[in-house]
Design an enzyme around this catalytic site. Structure first.
Site, PDB file in Angstrom:
ATOM      1  N   GLU A 318     -17.823   2.965 -63.163  1.00  0.00           N
ATOM      2  CA  GLU A 318     -17.711   4.011 -62.150  1.00  0.00           C
ATOM      3  C   GLU A 318     -17.890   5.395 -62.772  1.00  0.00           C
ATOM      4  O   GLU A 318     -18.381   6.321 -62.119  1.00  0.00           O
ATOM      5  CB  GLU A 318     -16.360   3.916 -61.432  1.00  0.00           C
ATOM      6  CG  GLU A 318     -16.310   4.710 -60.124  1.00  0.00           C
ATOM      7  CD  GLU A 318     -15.083   4.389 -59.295  1.00  0.00           C
ATOM      8  OE1 GLU A 318     -15.216   3.662 -58.302  1.00  0.00           O
ATOM      9  OE2 GLU A 318     -13.987   4.872 -59.659  1.00  0.00           O
ATOM     10  N   HIS A 347     -16.186 -21.545 -74.248  1.00  0.00           N
ATOM     11  CA  HIS A 347     -16.544 -22.740 -73.484  1.00  0.00           C
ATOM     12  C   HIS A 347     -17.153 -22.348 -72.148  1.00  0.00           C
ATOM     13  O   HIS A 347     -17.210 -23.164 -71.226  1.00  0.00           O
ATOM     14  CB  HIS A 347     -15.307 -23.613 -73.285  1.00  0.00           C
ATOM     15  CG  HIS A 347     -14.703 -24.066 -74.575  1.00  0.00           C
ATOM     16  ND1 HIS A 347     -15.087 -25.222 -75.220  1.00  0.00           N
ATOM     17  CD2 HIS A 347     -13.766 -23.485 -75.380  1.00  0.00           C
ATOM     18  CE1 HIS A 347     -14.406 -25.353 -76.350  1.00  0.00           C
ATOM     19  NE2 HIS A 347     -13.591 -24.309 -76.469  1.00  0.00           N
ATOM     20  N   LYS A 451     -18.753   3.866 -48.620  1.00  0.00           N
ATOM     21  CA  LYS A 451     -17.732   4.071 -47.585  1.00  0.00           C
ATOM     22  C   LYS A 451     -18.364   4.576 -46.290  1.00  0.00           C
ATOM     23  O   LYS A 451     -18.003   4.140 -45.189  1.00  0.00           O
ATOM     24  CB  LYS A 451     -16.683   5.069 -48.082  1.00  0.00           C
ATOM     25  CG  LYS A 451     -15.782   4.541 -49.188  1.00  0.00           C
ATOM     26  CD  LYS A 451     -14.806   5.619 -49.635  1.00  0.00           C
ATOM     27  CE  LYS A 451     -13.903   5.132 -50.750  1.00  0.00           C
ATOM     28  NZ  LYS A 451     -12.984   6.185 -51.228  1.00  0.00           N
TER      29      LYS A 451
END
Length: 524
Positions: A318, A347, A451
């Site tokens: 960000e 793994h 937004k």
């Protein structure tokens, strides 16, 4: 390089902080003297930029704001007494409030004490507190903690189902007080309390900016804690945002602040080799050629640090993921961050790191102390912790042998002091790197764009429902789009009505679901 040459390079570039007992090893990042020489001027400017920021310069020009999260652990550095008071007074308020919660002086109605905390917030209001809770919460904390960090109804239900709401203290965190996800979570939680005939305000506190929507809404709650205008969400862990839930869990917040302060002091040194955050920024710049060309893989070899990569994902991405530089040029900067923990990742995706696309650099985080107390031998002469250490060293070596570069950070154990230092180390590295590439690390226009787009979808939904109700007959998607003046938004309209239909709200759809153009929309 052969092993002896690598050992010499390790010694040449090893950084050690004696008070924090923290090591930083960038020897497996193959920069040379010519590369360092080419960055001298950039680093001198970066050091000057950091000094100016700490003195109160406008470091976020888009929003005309100071950037003061470094003052949180050194209030004496804030430019004036008013700002110093904005730091020290909330900490005193937190300590007094926590003392009363733990003692039962502040308690829920008809109960002896609060037993749980529910933190409602998103982004920096959640990621820092979640990381710290996982890393530092004691085995038997005075209050257990849970989080609502999304606007997912099913996720909210699941979290609430595991909590004794009558003795749960709710912390609602939102800087602006208007973040939809935090507001939605708060309203959902309030509704759950009211369904049980519980007095929500007597279970709730707010962390927000004075005068915000949330600040006004929460006037009858137990109390409110201030967020500062000059602290961003992703750098707010050492403000009331993170200190309040940490202290309630019994975590030593003074030690967290002290560790961060120690690291800040170390990173004020105008000497690259003696400045750990500058060394990190150097390594990032080298690996991505100053353009973010490689991903940052975070591999902490300690279970309690597994959320560190998620915390850093927001802090780094960000802050550094920007379309334009400070001069307005399109640069498309950023560093992608991901990770989990070792040795689990060996793994999972280490196979690709070793032999796949070489588009990353790794950061190993090593913790020297295995556990409190002694360990059994799982093989002759070896403990489980020895295996973990061996797997870290082996993976680092295996990556290097195939020209995959890495950084290693070593701490003695996971304590509040060390966690505070790690937070500061990366906050400062982000600031240095941002200066090197000439971007604003302290705004987030892309988040704001998302937004606004979400708000436009919700506005479109309201129009859809209104038009279908007023029409009184079924409509196909194209006709519906035309009626609301959004003929180019058919796909968005389709997805809205599909969601409403799935939740049996307002509208229903009929027709061949595999052929959206055949669907008819009507009121339910």
């Amino acid at each position: 390089m052969d092993n002896l040459q690598l050992w010499q390079r390790y010694q040449d570039w090893l950084y050690y902080h004696p008070n924090l007992e923290l090591y930083l090893d960038v020897s497996r990042i193959p920069f040379d003297e010519a590369f360092l020489k080419g960055l001298e001027a950039k680093f001198e400017r970066a050091f000057q930029d950091m000094a100016a920021l700490e003195q109160g310069a406008i470091a976020n020009p888009d929003e005309q704001r100071m950037v003061g999260h470094y003052w949180l652990r050194a209030p004496e550095l804030a430019p004036n007494q008013e700002l110093r008071d904005e730091i020290t007074e909330p900490i005193a308020q937190i300590k007094e409030f926590v003392k009363k919660i733990h003692s039962g002086a502040i308690k829920p109605p008809n109960r002896a004490k609060f037993s749980h905390i529910l933190c409602v917030g998103i982004g920096g209001s959640a990621l820092g507190p979640q990381f710290v809770a996982e890393a530092l919460s004691p085995l038997n904390p005075p209050l257990e903690i849970a989080f609502i960090d999304n606007t997912d109804p099913k996720g909210i239900d699941r979290t609430l189902a595991h909590l004794p709401l009558a003795t749960t203290l709710v912390i609602v965190t939102s800087k602006s007080g208007g973040t939809p996800e935090a507001r939605n979570g708060m309203l959902e939680v309030r509704n759950a309390y009211e369904k049980l005939d519980l007095d929500f305000p007597q279970h709730a506190v707010a962390v927000t900016m004075p005068g915000s929507q949330l600040d006004k809404y929460a006037q009858d709650w137990l109390t409110r804690f201030p967020m500062q205008d000059w602290v961003g969400g992703r750098t707010s862990e050492l403000s009331a945002v993170g200190l309040l839930p940490a202290a309630l869990q019994g975590i030593d917040i003074d030690e967290m602040l002290a560790g961060a302060k120690e690291m800040d002091m170390a990173t004020r040194v105008h000497n690259l080799k003696k400045n750990p955050s500058a060394l990190l920024a150097l390594a990032w710049y080298h690996e991505g050629k100053g353009k973010g060309e490689k991903d940052m893989v975070i591999l902490p070899y300690k279970d309690s640090l597994y959320l560190f990569s998620r915390y850093l994902q927001q802090l780094v991405m960000e802050s550094l993921g920007k379309e334009k530089d400070l001069d307005g040029n399109k640069v498309y900067q950023g560093i992608a961050v991901y990770g989990n923990k070792g040795s689990t990742d060996q793994h999972a995706y280490v196979q690709q790191l070793r032999e796949g696309v070489p588009n990353f650099f790794a950061t190993f985080i090593e913790v020297l102390k295995d556990r409190q107390g002694d360990s059994i031998e799982v093989e002759t002469g070896s403990t489980a912790g020895d295996f973990l250490s061996g797997l870290l060293q082996g993976t680092r070596q295996a990556l290097y042998e195939n020209s995959r570069h890495s950084i290693t950070i070593t701490i003695p154990e996971v304590t509040p002091r060390q966690v505070g230092a790690l937070i500061a180390l990366y906050e400062r590295a982000v600031s240095f790197y941002a200066s090197l590439v000439n971007i604003n690390a302290y705004h987030q226009p892309g988040v704001e764009a998302g937004k606004k787009a979400a708000a436009s979808i919700l506005d479109l939904q309201r129009k859809i429902v209104q038009v279908v109700r007023e029409t009184g007959t079924s409509l196909d998607l194209a006709t519906l789009a035309a009626k609301i003046g959004a003929s180019d938004q058919v796909e968005a309209i389709y997805k809205i009505v599909r969601h409403l239909n799935a939740n049996r709200r307002s509208l229903t759809i009929t027709g061949d679901l595999s052929k959206p153009e055949t669907l008819q929309i009507s009121t339910r």
